[in-house]
Write an enzyme that holds these catalytic residues in place. Sequence first.
Site, PDB file in Angstrom:
ATOM      1  N   HIS A   1       0.829  -1.220   0.000  1.00 33.21           N
ATOM      2  CA  HIS A   1       0.000   0.000   0.000  1.00 33.21           C
ATOM      3  C   HIS A   1       0.860   1.265   0.000  1.00 33.21           C
ATOM      4  O   HIS A   1       0.535   2.258   0.652  1.00 33.21           O
ATOM      5  CB  HIS A   1      -0.945   0.015   1.222  1.00 33.21           C
ATOM      6  CG  HIS A   1      -2.037  -1.013   1.130  1.00 33.21           C
ATOM      7  ND1 HIS A   1      -3.183  -0.822   0.408  1.00 33.21           N
ATOM      8  CD2 HIS A   1      -2.139  -2.257   1.671  1.00 33.21           C
ATOM      9  CE1 HIS A   1      -3.964  -1.904   0.521  1.00 33.21           C
ATOM     10  NE2 HIS A   1      -3.349  -2.785   1.266  1.00 33.21           N
TER      11      HIS A   1
ATOM     12  N   ASP B   1      -0.892  -4.881   6.019  1.00 34.14           N
ATOM     13  CA  ASP B   1      -1.907  -5.709   5.358  1.00 34.14           C
ATOM     14  C   ASP B   1      -1.599  -5.899   3.880  1.00 34.14           C
ATOM     15  O   ASP B   1      -0.896  -5.092   3.277  1.00 34.14           O
ATOM     16  CB  ASP B   1      -3.297  -5.057   5.495  1.00 34.14           C
ATOM     17  CG  ASP B   1      -3.332  -3.674   4.877  1.00 34.14           C
ATOM     18  OD1 ASP B   1      -2.402  -2.888   5.152  1.00 34.14           O
ATOM     19  OD2 ASP B   1      -4.280  -3.371   4.121  1.00 34.14           O
ATOM     20  N   GLU B   2      -2.139  -6.977   3.354  1.00 29.95           N
ATOM     21  CA  GLU B   2      -2.147  -7.240   1.913  1.00 29.95           C
ATOM     22  C   GLU B   2      -0.800  -6.976   1.238  1.00 29.95           C
ATOM     23  O   GLU B   2      -0.745  -6.387   0.157  1.00 29.95           O
ATOM     24  CB  GLU B   2      -3.232  -6.386   1.227  1.00 29.95           C
ATOM     25  CG  GLU B   2      -4.623  -6.712   1.717  1.00 29.95           C
ATOM     26  CD  GLU B   2      -5.704  -5.799   1.138  1.00 29.95           C
ATOM     27  OE1 GLU B   2      -6.764  -6.331   0.781  1.00 29.95           O
ATOM     28  OE2 GLU B   2      -5.495  -4.569   1.045  1.00 29.95           O
ATOM     29  N   ALA B   3       0.275  -7.456   1.871  1.00 31.84           N
ATOM     30  CA  ALA B   3       1.610  -7.231   1.304  1.00 31.84           C
ATOM     31  C   ALA B   3       1.915  -8.334   0.292  1.00 31.84           C
ATOM     32  O   ALA B   3       2.911  -9.058   0.412  1.00 31.84           O
ATOM     33  CB  ALA B   3       2.639  -7.186   2.428  1.00 31.84           C
ATOM     34  N   HIS B   4       1.055  -8.445  -0.716  1.00 33.46           N
ATOM     35  CA  HIS B   4       1.187  -9.557  -1.672  1.00 33.46           C
ATOM     36  C   HIS B   4       2.406  -9.423  -2.572  1.00 33.46           C
ATOM     37  O   HIS B   4       2.817 -10.386  -3.214  1.00 33.46           O
ATOM     38  CB  HIS B   4      -0.080  -9.670  -2.537  1.00 33.46           C
ATOM     39  CG  HIS B   4      -1.344  -9.717  -1.726  1.00 33.46           C
ATOM     40  ND1 HIS B   4      -1.469 -10.475  -0.589  1.00 33.46           N
ATOM     41  CD2 HIS B   4      -2.527  -9.073  -1.877  1.00 33.46           C
ATOM     42  CE1 HIS B   4      -2.689 -10.297  -0.084  1.00 33.46           C
ATOM     43  NE2 HIS B   4      -3.343  -9.443  -0.844  1.00 33.46           N
TER      44      HIS B   4
END
Length: 595
Positions: free
Chosen positions: A279, A342-345
């Site tokens: 993000h 979060d969401e550290a893809h």
Amino acid sequence: MRSPRIGARLGGALAAVVLAGAGLAASGPTARAHAPASSFADVVPAPVKATPNAAVTFAVTSGTKIYTQPGSAEAAGVGSYLGELLRRPTGFPLPVSPSAGTPAGGISLLLTGADPAVGEQGYQLETTADKVVIRATKAAGLFAGVQTLRQLLPAAVESTTVKPGPWTVPGGSVLDHPRFGYRGAHLDVARHFFPVQTVKRYIDELAAYKINNLHLHLTDDQGWRIEIKSWPKLATYGGSTQVGGGPGGYYTQEQYKEIIAHAASRHMTVIPEFDMPGHTNSALASYAELNCNGVAPPLRTDIEVGYSSLCINKDITYKFVDDVVREISALTPGKYFHLGGDEAHATSEADYNTFMTKVVPIVTKYGKTAIGWHEAAKTKPDLPTSTVLQFWDTKSSNPAVAAAAARGNKVLMSPANKAYLDMKYNANTPLGLSWAGYIEVQDAYNWNPATYAQGVGESSVFGVEAPLWSETLKTLSDIEFMAFPRLPAIAELGWSPASAQNWDAFKQRLGAQGPRWAAAGINYYKSPQVPWRTGTTDPEPGACDNPAWDRVKVYTGGTAVSHGDREWRAKWWTQGDEPGTTGQWGVWQDLGACK
Ligand code: TNX
């Protein structure tokens, strides 16, 4: 045609015993002109214990005075807040002065004599025929008591123009304290930027439901919203757009402090979030050197997630994080710093571990305690047990979070399929997303923060928070529509004892809030699940022949509206500026009383 005004009369005391666990009687005040009395049974969040005394009522009049604990600037602050709140609709002077006693004709705010059961955030309130007395051990408790008093007054107390009253408070007493010390709301100012005024107004709206923490999501792929003096392009370039490609914006450090000060005046703490290592496109776009390949990507205005990552193996990454955490921490008096996670893809598991292990100590170095989204629970080696994990899963089984709770980490409960205010109410809701499902008011209310996530019991729950992501939200009115009525549902789960949780009773209490929101000009979703009270609603039903003023409408010069039994003409372009509001610079011309 102008409708005849019905004379207001004292509604008489409404008897409805409110006790935790008892079914709450739906009080049925007869609709009266501007000021039907309210009842203990209508208060949201439900108090721990309320004992009405139907034999008496107290009336706020032009002679009422506010008295505060001598020697306490904080109690005086709550007194002046109460004065401001009540002067607008009543037009009474309501002077505020110190007094250790409880003089007749007064509303006393005292830091003495409270039952120790109220703790640091609770209060006692007693209304007799000649006074109201609120006692607490801390000013935060007085402030909470004032919010209860506010709901015991007629809905017209929320009006920003003078109303006739009467301003009756039902007799009786309340003993009240929260279930969880942390009751939060989150606002994403990154996907769409919201000006300071909007954030302040949302703070005011949250405070009415005893929310005491505002988590500001200050950075994301689409925008960087806070001035960082050591990395100026973050705000000036990284903040220059938003979802959909609008101009975006950012808070100067002075403006951020203004938000914090406003929150503090509402006994609310701001939790800043710098979301990382994912993000982060707005930062990566602003400084090429933060990218592994040394090339700045373009700014993004879409709503994809999971594609950006800070460069884990570059030293400058940690200089950058250190500078940002240092500057934001210095501006933030609160104890917590949210570091996202979060969401550290786009970050490998090994890199995520390296990153979190380096970054949590930076937060600690600047005197703050870290909060991270629940993905941070997977970090190896284990994060310190002081790190708070924010649970946003839609499944109740999350082994990494359960294991962290077993180690002693506290968990902030925001399950996305219950507490996410950005989810649509149903398929027809014009705003919002639906990846976690539709969330009607009953869904938002019917879950227990202490049993929802496996392995996260009452003693592991840090608190409850209602996130509001802004991919689809552009205005205050949009924010309000998604938050009301679900935010008060989450607020009640955070404040009221589990034994008081009862949807059938809650929906009645919620129904009593509708006229308050209407009087305050708050845009809300009129859920068919809620028996909305009528009788005093709406920011002025058409009292004259002109259409009633509507806060969310855009008016151009010349338009005439009815508002508060008067006629008004817009002098020039205006939206949201209420006719007759003091402090506005004449955007409306007063054409006089309706004939
Ligand atoms: C997931 S919840 C996100 C956000 C989105 C949100 C939209 C979380 C920690 N991450 O980036 O804005 O869904 O509902």
